[in-house]
Design a protein around this motif. Structure first.
Motif, PDB file in Angstrom:
ATOM      1  N   TYR A  51       0.744  -1.344  -0.172  1.00 35.02           N
ATOM      2  CA  TYR A  51      -0.100  -0.070  -0.041  1.00 35.02           C
ATOM      3  C   TYR A  51       0.889   1.286  -0.038  1.00 35.02           C
ATOM      4  O   TYR A  51       0.335   2.361  -0.083  1.00 35.02           O
ATOM      5  N   LEU A  52       2.071   1.085  -0.165  1.00 34.23           N
ATOM      6  CA  LEU A  52       3.061   2.405   0.153  1.00 34.23           C
ATOM      7  C   LEU A  52       4.060   2.514  -1.218  1.00 34.23           C
ATOM      8  O   LEU A  52       3.839   1.867  -2.042  1.00 34.23           O
ATOM      9  N   ASP A  53       3.982   3.951  -1.315  1.00 35.82           N
ATOM     10  CA  ASP A  53       4.683   4.255  -2.490  1.00 35.82           C
ATOM     11  C   ASP A  53       6.095   3.990  -2.723  1.00 35.82           C
ATOM     12  O   ASP A  53       6.711   3.660  -3.762  1.00 35.82           O
ATOM     13  N   GLU A  54       6.755   4.028  -1.456  1.00 37.68           N
ATOM     14  CA  GLU A  54       8.277   4.120  -1.239  1.00 37.68           C
ATOM     15  C   GLU A  54       8.593   3.340  -0.196  1.00 37.68           C
ATOM     16  O   GLU A  54       7.943   3.366   0.804  1.00 37.68           O
ATOM     17  N   LEU A  55       9.950   2.539  -0.033  1.00 42.79           N
ATOM     18  CA  LEU A  55      10.601   2.431   1.143  1.00 42.79           C
ATOM     19  C   LEU A  55      11.788   2.857   1.151  1.00 42.79           C
ATOM     20  O   LEU A  55      12.431   2.907   0.026  1.00 42.79           O
ATOM     21  N   ASP A  56      12.221   3.135   2.552  1.00 44.12           N
ATOM     22  CA  ASP A  56      13.618   3.629   2.576  1.00 44.12           C
ATOM     23  C   ASP A  56      14.387   2.457   2.604  1.00 44.12           C
ATOM     24  O   ASP A  56      14.211   1.115   2.737  1.00 44.12           O
ATOM     25  N   SER A  57      15.792   2.423   2.495  1.00 46.43           N
ATOM     26  CA  SER A  57      16.773   1.510   2.364  1.00 46.43           C
ATOM     27  C   SER A  57      16.511   0.490   3.400  1.00 46.43           C
ATOM     28  O   SER A  57      16.678  -0.846   3.199  1.00 46.43           O
ATOM     29  N   TYR A  58      16.606   0.872   4.733  1.00 45.47           N
ATOM     30  CA  TYR A  58      16.382  -0.095   5.862  1.00 45.47           C
ATOM     31  C   TYR A  58      15.223  -0.792   5.588  1.00 45.47           C
ATOM     32  O   TYR A  58      14.971  -2.148   5.901  1.00 45.47           O
ATOM     33  N   ALA A  59      14.013  -0.367   5.525  1.00 46.43           N
ATOM     34  CA  ALA A  59      12.709  -1.037   5.344  1.00 46.43           C
ATOM     35  C   ALA A  59      12.708  -2.063   4.220  1.00 46.43           C
ATOM     36  O   ALA A  59      12.173  -3.169   4.400  1.00 46.43           O
ATOM     37  N   ARG A  60      13.101  -1.651   3.132  1.00 47.31           N
ATOM     38  CA  ARG A  60      13.427  -2.464   2.006  1.00 47.31           C
ATOM     39  C   ARG A  60      14.217  -3.610   2.325  1.00 47.31           C
ATOM     40  O   ARG A  60      13.875  -4.868   2.012  1.00 47.31           O
ATOM     41  N   LYS A  61      15.498  -3.632   3.119  1.00 50.52           N
ATOM     42  CA  LYS A  61      16.126  -4.708   3.127  1.00 50.52           C
ATOM     43  C   LYS A  61      15.548  -5.682   4.150  1.00 50.52           C
ATOM     44  O   LYS A  61      15.660  -6.736   4.391  1.00 50.52           O
ATOM     45  N   ILE A  62      14.944  -5.114   5.427  1.00 50.78           N
ATOM     46  CA  ILE A  62      14.411  -5.676   6.468  1.00 50.78           C
ATOM     47  C   ILE A  62      13.028  -6.389   6.045  1.00 50.78           C
ATOM     48  O   ILE A  62      12.741  -7.721   6.265  1.00 50.78           O
ATOM     49  N   GLY A  63      12.332  -5.762   5.080  1.00 50.46           N
ATOM     50  CA  GLY A  63      11.199  -6.557   4.564  1.00 50.46           C
ATOM     51  C   GLY A  63      10.003  -6.110   5.650  1.00 50.46           C
ATOM     52  O   GLY A  63       9.011  -6.982   5.707  1.00 50.46           O
ATOM     53  N   ALA A  64      10.082  -4.986   6.523  1.00 45.95           N
ATOM     54  CA  ALA A  64       8.895  -4.738   7.267  1.00 45.95           C
ATOM     55  C   ALA A  64       9.051  -3.310   7.600  1.00 45.95           C
ATOM     56  O   ALA A  64      10.174  -2.763   7.679  1.00 45.95           O
ATOM     57  N   VAL A  65       7.854  -2.618   7.842  1.00 48.43           N
ATOM     58  CA  VAL A  65       7.628  -1.237   8.069  1.00 48.43           C
ATOM     59  C   VAL A  65       6.905  -1.187   9.381  1.00 48.43           C
ATOM     60  O   VAL A  65       5.902  -1.654   9.772  1.00 48.43           O
ATOM     61  N   ASN A  66       7.398  -0.154  10.202  1.00 48.15           N
ATOM     62  CA  ASN A  66       6.760   0.390  11.464  1.00 48.15           C
ATOM     63  C   ASN A  66       6.414   1.848  11.442  1.00 48.15           C
ATOM     64  O   ASN A  66       5.752   2.182  12.526  1.00 48.15           O
ATOM     65  N   VAL A  67       6.897   2.574  10.612  1.00 40.13           N
ATOM     66  CA  VAL A  67       6.682   4.034  10.505  1.00 40.13           C
ATOM     67  C   VAL A  67       6.490   4.414   9.098  1.00 40.13           C
ATOM     68  O   VAL A  67       6.883   3.869   8.007  1.00 40.13           O
ATOM     69  N   ILE A  68       5.437   5.153   8.956  1.00 39.82           N
ATOM     70  CA  ILE A  68       4.954   5.677   7.537  1.00 39.82           C
ATOM     71  C   ILE A  68       5.134   7.307   7.529  1.00 39.82           C
ATOM     72  O   ILE A  68       4.473   7.958   8.686  1.00 39.82           O
ATOM     73  N   LYS A  69       5.540   7.860   6.616  1.00 37.68           N
ATOM     74  CA  LYS A  69       5.726   9.441   6.520  1.00 37.68           C
ATOM     75  C   LYS A  69       4.998   9.785   5.030  1.00 37.68           C
ATOM     76  O   LYS A  69       5.033   9.104   4.287  1.00 37.68           O
ATOM     77  N   PHE A  70       4.021  10.565   5.385  1.00 35.81           N
ATOM     78  CA  PHE A  70       3.313  11.306   4.233  1.00 35.81           C
ATOM     79  C   PHE A  70       3.832  12.390   3.792  1.00 35.81           C
ATOM     80  O   PHE A  70       4.090  13.585   4.656  1.00 35.81           O
ATOM     81  N   GLN A  71       4.443  12.596   2.535  1.00 35.90           N
ATOM     82  CA  GLN A  71       5.240  13.583   2.033  1.00 35.90           C
ATOM     83  C   GLN A  71       5.061  13.804   0.302  1.00 35.90           C
ATOM     84  O   GLN A  71       5.093  12.902  -0.325  1.00 35.90           O
ATOM     85  N   ASN A  72       4.501  15.065   0.183  1.00 29.23           N
ATOM     86  CA  ASN A  72       4.303  15.439  -1.207  1.00 29.23           C
ATOM     87  C   ASN A  72       3.525  14.443  -1.823  1.00 29.23           C
ATOM     88  O   ASN A  72       3.600  13.953  -3.148  1.00 29.23           O
ATOM     89  N   GLY A  73       2.434  14.009  -1.077  1.00 29.09           N
ATOM     90  CA  GLY A  73       1.339  13.210  -1.866  1.00 29.09           C
ATOM     91  C   GLY A  73       1.875  11.690  -2.012  1.00 29.09           C
ATOM     92  O   GLY A  73       0.790  10.867  -2.432  1.00 29.09           O
ATOM     93  N   LYS A  74       2.964  11.383  -1.245  1.00 26.45           N
ATOM     94  CA  LYS A  74       3.518  10.103  -1.169  1.00 26.45           C
ATOM     95  C   LYS A  74       3.279   9.513   0.043  1.00 26.45           C
ATOM     96  O   LYS A  74       3.661  10.132   1.026  1.00 26.45           O
ATOM     97  N   THR A  75       3.390   8.181   0.034  1.00 26.14           N
ATOM     98  CA  THR A  75       3.653   7.346   1.447  1.00 26.14           C
ATOM     99  C   THR A  75       4.992   6.711   1.351  1.00 26.14           C
ATOM    100  O   THR A  75       5.281   5.907   0.450  1.00 26.14           O
ATOM    101  N   ILE A  76       5.521   6.955   2.428  1.00 26.88           N
ATOM    102  CA  ILE A  76       7.034   6.238   2.444  1.00 26.88           C
ATOM    103  C   ILE A  76       7.235   5.393   3.766  1.00 26.88           C
ATOM    104  O   ILE A  76       6.930   6.053   4.604  1.00 26.88           O
ATOM    105  N   GLY A  77       7.605   4.393   3.450  1.00 24.58           N
ATOM    106  CA  GLY A  77       7.945   3.306   4.558  1.00 24.58           C
ATOM    107  C   GLY A  77       9.276   3.306   5.182  1.00 24.58           C
ATOM    108  O   GLY A  77      10.306   3.191   4.588  1.00 24.58           O
ATOM    109  N   TYR A  78       9.288   3.323   6.645  1.00 21.71           N
ATOM    110  CA  TYR A  78      10.418   3.333   7.452  1.00 21.71           C
ATOM    111  C   TYR A  78      10.544   2.003   8.358  1.00 21.71           C
ATOM    112  O   TYR A  78       9.521   1.557   8.435  1.00 21.71           O
TER     113      TYR A  78
END
Length: 244
Positions: free
Chosen positions: A70-97
């Motif tokens: 459901y997210l537009d982007e993942l930061d590098s840590y979230a991508r490597k780990i394969g799990a998200v516990n923080v979402i930032k809403f920025q410029n109309g996008k959802t970014i997972g951390y």
């Protein structure tokens, strides 16, 4: 008001709302609110976003992995780990951390002696376990998952049959929700009688303060720690992300 909150299910005994509400009060932070958003189904996430227009969200059980599509982007840590516990809403996008990794690493380093050389067992295979595994890899601590399913690593049955496994793995991390209030008598099914003063038990559960897993370890002389410090560390990292 800038809206923050937590998604997951259930959320009755969540730490996050009380933590951030108290943080806003103590630090005289104005213009922010923090609410709980229990979602019975992750498919309701887009609808929630439209209704609440949040600035940021925390994510907890059982959605740390299910939220990713459901997210537009993942930061590098979230991508490597394969799990998200923080979402930032920025410029109309959802970014997972993922800040669980940071929080767990800080907390575990304070529990372990600096010179320890041992392998670790990770009890559970959910979203939090992935962050724990990533942190242990960064600390160069070999680890294995323990679950009911043999294809994911060791099984609880194997450990009960071969207690030597506990002698070889002196760091044991509970990433399951077993023992969380109100079902405080529950704990992972390992042979606690084989633990010793050389063992270190870290429970990601923080409510109650001392879980059955921790009590059983303490009875054998093991050093134990709950998940509160990890939660504080990951929450502060989330706040930093939302405001960067």
């Amino acid at each position: 008001m800038k809206a923050l909150g937590l998604i997951g299910y259930p959320l009755k005994h969540s730490f996050s709302k009380s933590y951030f509400t108290e943080k806003f009060r103590k630090e005289s932070i104005k213009g922010f609110s923090y609410e709980l958003f229990p979602l019975e189904n992750i498919a309701s996430f887009p609808e929630l976003c439209k209704a609440q227009n949040p600035m940021g969200l925390n994510v907890t059980i059982p959605y740390k992995e299910k939220i990713i599509p459901y997210l537009d982007e993942l930061d590098s840590y979230a991508r490597k780990i394969g799990a998200v516990n923080v979402i930032k809403f920025q410029n109309g996008k959802t970014i997972g951390y993922n800040t669980d990794c940071h929080g767990f690493k800080v907390s575990l380093q304070k529990l372990l002696p600096q010179a320890i050389k041992s392998n670790a067992l990770i009890l559970g295979t959910g979203g939090a376990s992935k962050a724990v595994k990533f942190a242990l890899d960064e600390m160069k601590i070999p680890s294995k998952f323990v679950s009911r399913h043999a294809e994911k690593g060791l099984t609880y049955e194997e450990i009960r049959k071969v207690p030597e496994i506990l002698r070889e793995n002196r760091i044991i991390i509970n990433t399951t929700p077993l023992g969380t209030f109100p079902e405080i008598e529950n704990k992972p099914d390992i042979p606690y009688e084989y633990l010793s003063t050389n063992h270190f038990l870290h429970d990601l559960v923080y409510n109650p303060e001392e879980t059955s897993f921790m009590k059983a370890g303490k009875m054998q002389g093991a050093k134990v720690k709950n998940g509160y410090e990890m939660l504080v560390e990951q929450a502060e990292k989330a706040w930093e992300i939302w405001n960067s």
